[in-house]
Design an enzyme around this catalytic site. Structure first.
Site, short mmCIF file in Angstrom:
data_model
loop_
_atom_site.label_atom_id
_atom_site.label_comp_id
_atom_site.label_asym_id
_atom_site.label_seq_id
_atom_site.Cartn_x
_atom_site.Cartn_y
_atom_site.Cartn_z
N TYR A 257 -9.14 53.06 14.51
CA TYR A 257 -8.08 52.10 14.77
C TYR A 257 -7.65 52.14 16.24
O TYR A 257 -7.27 53.19 16.76
CB TYR A 257 -6.86 52.38 13.88
CG TYR A 257 -7.13 52.36 12.39
CD1 TYR A 257 -8.22 51.69 11.85
CD2 TYR A 257 -6.29 53.03 11.51
CE1 TYR A 257 -8.47 51.67 10.49
CE2 TYR A 257 -6.53 53.02 10.15
CZ TYR A 257 -7.62 52.35 9.65
OH TYR A 257 -7.85 52.35 8.29
N ALA B 140 -3.34 42.43 -1.67
CA ALA B 140 -4.39 41.42 -1.55
C ALA B 140 -4.18 40.52 -0.33
O ALA B 140 -4.19 39.29 -0.42
CB ALA B 140 -4.50 40.58 -2.82
N LYS B 141 -3.97 41.18 0.81
CA LYS B 141 -3.79 40.47 2.10
C LYS B 141 -2.58 39.54 2.09
O LYS B 141 -2.51 38.61 2.88
CB LYS B 141 -5.05 39.69 2.49
CG LYS B 141 -6.30 40.54 2.64
CD LYS B 141 -7.44 39.77 3.27
CE LYS B 141 -7.90 38.61 2.44
NZ LYS B 141 -9.11 37.97 3.01
N GLY B 142 -1.64 39.78 1.19
CA GLY B 142 -0.45 38.94 1.12
C GLY B 142 -0.64 37.69 0.29
O GLY B 142 0.30 36.91 0.10
N LEU B 143 -1.85 37.48 -0.26
CA LEU B 143 -2.13 36.26 -1.03
C LEU B 143 -1.32 36.19 -2.32
O LEU B 143 -1.08 35.10 -2.84
CB LEU B 143 -3.63 36.18 -1.37
CG LEU B 143 -4.58 36.01 -0.18
CD1 LEU B 143 -6.03 36.10 -0.66
CD2 LEU B 143 -4.32 34.67 0.50
N LYS C 92 1.37 34.42 1.39
CA LYS C 92 0.37 33.81 2.26
C LYS C 92 -0.25 32.59 1.56
O LYS C 92 -0.37 32.56 0.33
CB LYS C 92 -0.73 34.82 2.58
CG LYS C 92 -0.25 36.01 3.42
CD LYS C 92 -0.06 35.60 4.87
CE LYS C 92 0.43 36.79 5.72
NZ LYS C 92 -0.59 37.83 5.86
#
Length: 296
Positions: A51, A201-204, A208
């Protein structure tokens, strides 16, 4: 937060850990985010040498150096930056791991790492020497335990057949229930525990705009998000409870890029404690299971 046992680490960790990959790369701001997490009961910090080309480890190290004993510190190895900085190459070799740990220890300003994780892995990797490297580092007191980050059932079976990793990091959420098929049941019967990534889940499943995810269409993602919304719960609380219901799971590693996000995360954790398993199970029954099609 009520801590959870990681038998192979001989340590109790918070059920929610801070995924430091989301830190901004600014010491003062990131220190506030880490402070908020620790004040809220989080004791697991997860970073990686990959990172920000090591800057992430430096920031985490600076933030915790005066309270190191209160932290379960996890980092990762295996992705070797090229000398020209153009990218990285996979390197699970013993010699590289023994070299890379020294650099991580220096950046983290500590003389030991609680959990040193291999940042990937394939069946073709030289597992004998990889695992030997981890055992050497344990005997030297430079790491307390090792783990792997993998979503591949065949790799997980192979490693667990050769050794006992303290943790295995993998993706899990209502949109990715593949671990439920074989991996979670296998791990639940061992001293290894899962560190979940991708719990939101990536904000889904929160706020999102919907888009395709694995084998789900954007429309199906929206329908699953609405199932969660219709439960009347804070989506983050639902998703935390969803992950922690699994017996194999030790902690959900969730990223935050602001103090407000950390505070919302801690609020969601407290709310999930009041959610019944039956409510989560009822919603889960309406979500079709997906399965691994490769690396079984």
């Amino acid at each position: 937060m009520k801590k959870r046992s990681i038998p192979a680490l001989n340590e109790n960790i918070s059920p929610v850990g801070l995924g430091c990959m989301s830190l901004k790369g600014h010491l003062r701001e990131d220190n506030k985010i880490i402070d908020a997490a620790l004040s809220g009961g989080i004791n697991l910090l997860d970073t990686a040498d990959l990172y920000q080309k090591g800057l992430n480890e430096k920031i985490v190290g600076a933030a915790i150096k005066d309270r190191r004993k209160d932290i379960v510190l996890a980092t990762k190895v295996g992705n070797q930056w090229r000398e020209d900085g153009s990218g990285w190459d996979w390197n699970p070799r013993k010699a590289y791991i023994l070299k890379a740990v020294e650099e991580s220890l220096k950046r983290l300003q500590t003389d030991y790492i609680d959990l040193y994780q291999l940042h990937g892995g394939t069946l073709e990797d030289p597992w004998e020497e990889t695992l030997e490297a981890f055992e050497i580092l344990k005997s030297q007191g430079k790491i307390r335990a090792f783990g792997i980050s993998s979503i591949r059932p065949n790799v997980i079976r192979k490693v667990m057949g050769m050794s006992t990793p303290a943790t295995i990091m993998m993706q899990y959420s209502p949109l990715d229930r593949r671990p439920e098929e074989t991996v979670f049941p296998m791990i639940a019967e061992s001293d290894t525990r899962v560190l979940v990534r991708g719990a939101f889940a990536k904000g889904l499943l929160i706020n999102k705009p919907e888009e395709p995810f694995l084998d789900y269409s954007a429309t199906e993602v929206k329908e699953i998000r609405e199932l969660i919304t219709d439960s009347g719960l804070l989506p983050e609380a639902f998703l935390i409870r969803f992950g922690l219901m699994q017996r194999a799971v030790g902690s959900l590693v969730i990223g935050a890029s602001s103090v407000a996000q950390v505070e919302k995360l801690i609020t969601a954790y407290r709310q999930q404690e009041m959610i019944s398993d039956e409510l989560i199970s009822g919603v889960s029954m309406k979500i079709p299971l997906n399965r691994y099609t490769q690396h079984r």
